[in-house]
Design a protein around this motif. Structure first.
Motif, PDB file in Angstrom:
ATOM      1  N   UNK A   1     -25.351  32.635 -32.157  1.00  0.00           N
ATOM      2  CA  UNK A   1     -24.545  31.424 -32.011  1.00  0.00           C
ATOM      3  C   UNK A   1     -23.490  31.333 -33.105  1.00  0.00           C
ATOM      4  N   UNK A   2     -23.842  31.722 -34.328  1.00  0.00           N
ATOM      5  CA  UNK A   2     -22.864  31.752 -35.422  1.00  0.00           C
ATOM      6  C   UNK A   2     -21.706  32.690 -35.085  1.00  0.00           C
TER       7      UNK A   2
ATOM      8  N   UNK B   1     -17.839  31.718 -34.517  1.00  0.00           N
ATOM      9  CA  UNK B   1     -16.796  32.358 -35.323  1.00  0.00           C
ATOM     10  C   UNK B   1     -15.718  32.985 -34.427  1.00  0.00           C
ATOM     11  N   UNK B   2     -16.123  33.634 -33.356  1.00  0.00           N
ATOM     12  CA  UNK B   2     -15.186  34.368 -32.504  1.00  0.00           C
ATOM     13  C   UNK B   2     -14.491  33.514 -31.451  1.00  0.00           C
ATOM     14  N   UNK B   3     -15.165  32.481 -30.928  1.00  0.00           N
ATOM     15  CA  UNK B   3     -14.654  31.787 -29.753  1.00  0.00           C
ATOM     16  C   UNK B   3     -14.305  30.320 -29.956  1.00  0.00           C
ATOM     17  N   UNK B   4     -14.725  29.693 -31.057  1.00  0.00           N
ATOM     18  CA  UNK B   4     -14.534  28.252 -31.216  1.00  0.00           C
ATOM     19  C   UNK B   4     -13.071  27.904 -31.426  1.00  0.00           C
ATOM     20  N   UNK B   5     -12.638  26.833 -30.747  1.00  0.00           N
ATOM     21  CA  UNK B   5     -11.245  26.413 -30.875  1.00  0.00           C
ATOM     22  C   UNK B   5     -10.933  25.911 -32.272  1.00  0.00           C
TER      23      UNK B   5
ATOM     24  N   UNK C   1     -26.138  18.922 -27.413  1.00  0.00           N
ATOM     25  CA  UNK C   1     -24.857  18.551 -28.019  1.00  0.00           C
ATOM     26  C   UNK C   1     -23.897  19.733 -27.985  1.00  0.00           C
ATOM     27  N   UNK C   2     -22.625  19.426 -27.794  1.00  0.00           N
ATOM     28  CA  UNK C   2     -21.599  20.477 -27.806  1.00  0.00           C
ATOM     29  C   UNK C   2     -21.508  21.039 -29.222  1.00  0.00           C
ATOM     30  N   UNK C   3     -21.656  22.323 -29.334  1.00  0.00           N
ATOM     31  CA  UNK C   3     -21.577  22.988 -30.634  1.00  0.00           C
ATOM     32  C   UNK C   3     -20.323  23.848 -30.739  1.00  0.00           C
ATOM     33  N   UNK C   4     -19.909  24.458 -29.630  1.00  0.00           N
ATOM     34  CA  UNK C   4     -18.715  25.298 -29.608  1.00  0.00           C
ATOM     35  C   UNK C   4     -17.890  24.924 -28.378  1.00  0.00           C
ATOM     36  N   UNK C   5     -16.608  24.650 -28.592  1.00  0.00           N
ATOM     37  CA  UNK C   5     -15.656  24.507 -27.481  1.00  0.00           C
ATOM     38  C   UNK C   5     -14.820  25.781 -27.478  1.00  0.00           C
TER      39      UNK C   5
ATOM     40  N   UNK D   1     -20.425  25.722 -25.482  1.00  0.00           N
ATOM     41  CA  UNK D   1     -21.816  26.071 -25.762  1.00  0.00           C
ATOM     42  C   UNK D   1     -22.477  24.811 -26.305  1.00  0.00           C
ATOM     43  N   UNK D   2     -23.651  24.483 -25.775  1.00  0.00           N
ATOM     44  CA  UNK D   2     -24.374  23.290 -26.208  1.00  0.00           C
ATOM     45  C   UNK D   2     -25.758  23.680 -26.701  1.00  0.00           C
ATOM     46  N   UNK D   3     -26.247  22.916 -27.676  1.00  0.00           N
ATOM     47  CA  UNK D   3     -27.548  23.194 -28.297  1.00  0.00           C
ATOM     48  C   UNK D   3     -28.461  21.984 -28.230  1.00  0.00           C
TER      49      UNK D   3
END
Length: 120
Positions: free
Chosen positions: A107-108, A112-116, A56-60, A68-70
């Motif tokens: 991943x956290x 925090x740094x890259x998620x839209x 599943x997509x976790x970070x766009x 990033x998908x998990x």
């Protein structure tokens, strides 16, 4: 009278002039996230097609470069994938139980740094 200039009097041409330094190429968030994941203790590369359909997509990434998908399997093994904006997988990895906390922390930080959707 007449002046003949067959050759330039100065030996410097435009080619010889020093060029300003070029800035380093801007790395995408896909590349930065992959670099961070490689720093996780115990990270092991896996085949890109293993569980990618279940992840599943976790970070766009807010620069639009990808996501990033998990996926966590039945044995509670954490699998992480990095896809670009064209849905091509560039990284696939997992950690065992001993290092799952390190992966979760990485991943956290990536989220925090890259998620839209992160608030910054």
């Amino acid at each position: 009278m007449f002046e003949f200039k067959f050759f330039p009097f100065t030996s410097k041409t435009k080619k010889d002039e020093p060029k300003p330094p070029t800035p380093p190429p801007k790395r995408s968030m896909v590349e930065k996230a992959i670099k961070r994941l490689y720093e996780v203790p115990g990270i092991t590369n896996i085949s890109f097609d293993l569980y990618t359909d279940k992840a599943s997509v976790y970070v766009k990434f807010k620069d639009g470069s990808g996501s990033l998908r998990l996926f966590i399997n039945q044995l509670k093994i954490h699998h992480v994938y990095i896809f670009d904006s064209k849905n091509t997988c560039h990284f696939g990895g997992y950690v065992g139980w001993l290092n799952s906390k390190d992966l979760e922390e990485a991943i956290r930080e990536i989220k925090k740094d890259f998620d839209e959707d992160s608030t910054q």
